[in-house]
Design an enzyme around this catalytic site. Structure first.
Site, PDB file in Angstrom:
ATOM      1  N   THR A 281      62.986  10.054  44.812  1.00  8.63           N
ATOM      2  CA  THR A 281      63.005  10.824  43.630  1.00  8.63           C
ATOM      3  C   THR A 281      64.371  10.309  42.992  1.00  8.63           C
ATOM      4  O   THR A 281      65.251  10.409  43.789  1.00  8.63           O
ATOM      5  CB  THR A 281      62.858  12.044  43.580  1.00  8.63           C
ATOM      6  OG1 THR A 281      61.341  12.505  43.926  1.00  8.63           O
ATOM      7  CG2 THR A 281      62.943  12.636  42.281  1.00  8.63           C
ATOM      8  N   PHE A 283      67.283  11.426  40.780  1.00  8.25           N
ATOM      9  CA  PHE A 283      67.938  12.709  40.169  1.00  8.25           C
ATOM     10  C   PHE A 283      68.974  12.429  39.161  1.00  8.25           C
ATOM     11  O   PHE A 283      69.712  11.601  39.441  1.00  8.25           O
ATOM     12  CB  PHE A 283      68.291  13.881  41.079  1.00  8.25           C
ATOM     13  CG  PHE A 283      67.197  14.362  41.983  1.00  8.25           C
ATOM     14  CD1 PHE A 283      66.840  15.535  41.693  1.00  8.25           C
ATOM     15  CD2 PHE A 283      66.774  13.993  43.055  1.00  8.25           C
ATOM     16  CE1 PHE A 283      65.786  16.307  42.321  1.00  8.25           C
ATOM     17  CE2 PHE A 283      65.749  14.334  43.767  1.00  8.25           C
ATOM     18  CZ  PHE A 283      65.273  15.634  43.407  1.00  8.25           C
TER      19      PHE A 283
END
Length: 376
Positions: A281, A283
């Protein structure tokens, strides 16, 4: 019938004429730019260009060529505008972008906000970017995190923007438009989901599985193979782990990180339940200041376009003309305007670069609206 070689020679002669006429046209366009610079006129005149395209089509005798000549002239005028933007830049007419350059981010004695609870992936991303001893606190929603930095309750927020398996985090994209907050950094965190339950529980006992919607999406194959497990969405993977503890039911489990399982005293029933072995992921680090670092190499923007054929093509051509590498594009519906979309683009560059300034000037003039989301 003429031989192929003869036809090709004829084409070469025609092309040579086109090139000479193109050079003449661009010379005149440069003089148009000089006039506009001296008289404070805008480069882009949409009405004038539409009139030119209609007039060009009328001059074509063969109806089969009308659409093609309009496309040709649209491209010619697009290249002309880009030349004029360059001349504006050379003459210092581009103006300054409302962002302040800095040597580095000030990360000492700062407060960081993240969404979720203790053990969330966002907390892990925060520590990965700012260091394990950073002062951080959590809120319930991404909106609350954006409000915290807008109000000055926190200096930076850490927000997930996309996952390599599940794609974009749409709500965060929408919040970047709504709030006057800006991206100043990013960090990529590997995501390794586990199935975690109460100590002593067994995988075959599990009837309910809690996780964030993205977490459930990232583990679809595993969950499909365990059809008896009811999927329940919660705001965060760490919230899922906490919920299992609070309910104290051995038939309930969470899809979360091993770190969250450890924080809440859960037992890992199955390692690596996510579909992709290289799941991660991205960020973003967000603040309320319009700043960018000298070493920043990625820019994020969003824009809206007129609802007409070729408008997206014309916008993207600014990256090509200025030799800028676009790395990502996303679209989101515009609120309360059915079937209209806002585009989010990432591309390589720094706001201090001349090519970037040229591209942004063109994008700003030709889009219905444009926002620079950050340079990082």
């Amino acid at each position: 019938m003429a031989a192929l070689e003869e036809l090709r020679n004829e084409l070469d002669e025609i092309d040579a004429q086109i090139i000479r006429l193109y050079e003449q046209r661009m010379k005149v366009c440069g003089e148009v730019a000089d006039f506009k610079i001296q008289n404070g006129r805008k480069v882009y005149d949409r009405t004038r260009e539409q009139q030119k395209l209609a007039a060009a089509a009328k001059q074509v005798e063969n109806p089969e060529y009308k659409k093609g000549v309009q496309e040709l002239f649209a491209l010619l005028m697009s290249v002309s505008r880009k030349l004029q933007y360059q001349k504006l830049s050379e003459n210092g007419v581009l103006g300054k972008l409302p962002f302040i350059e800095t040597d580095r981010l000030d990360t000492e004695n700062v407060r960081i906000v993240f969404q979720g609870v203790e053990g969330a992936y966002s907390q892990a991303a925060m520590k990965q970017y700012f260091g394990k001893d950073v002062r951080g606190y959590h809120v319930h929603t991404w909106r609350e995190a954006m409000e915290a930095i807008e109000d000055g309750a926190a200096d930076f927020a850490v927000l997930p923007i996309e996952n390599s398996s599940a794609g974009a985090v749409n709500e965060v994209y929408d919040l970047l438009v709504e709030f006057e907050n800006y991206i100043v950094g990013e960090t990529v965190l590997p995501v390794n989901h586990v199935l975690a339950g109460l100590p002593g529980s067994k995988e075959e006992q599990i009837m309910k599985v809690y996780s964030h919607p993205q977490g459930l999406m990232q583990c679809e194959k595993y969950l499909y193979g365990h059809a008896g497990m009811e999927k329940i969405s919660v705001p965060n993977t760490a919230v899922a782990a906490r919920t299992v503890v609070e309910e104290n039911d051995p038939t309930h489990a969470a899809i979360c990180s091993a770190y969250a399982a450890e924080v809440y005293g859960l037992e890992i029933l199955r390692e690596r339940v996510n579909d992709s072995s290289c799941n991660s992921t991205r960020f973003i680090i967000v603040t309320n200041q319009k700043i960018f670092c000298k070493e920043a190499r990625k820019i994020s923007i969003c824009f809206e376009l007129p609802h007409q054929s070729g408008s997206l093509y014309q916008m993207l051509s600014h990256f090509i003309y200025n030799d800028l590498n676009m790395t990502k594009i996303e679209s989101r519906p515009v609120e309360d305007r059915p079937w209209e979309y806002r585009f989010f683009v990432d591309f390589e560059g720094n706001l201090a670069d001349g090519a970037v300034k040229n591209a942004i000037r063109g994008l700003r003039e030709e889009a219905k609206s444009l926002k620079i989301l950050g340079n990082y």
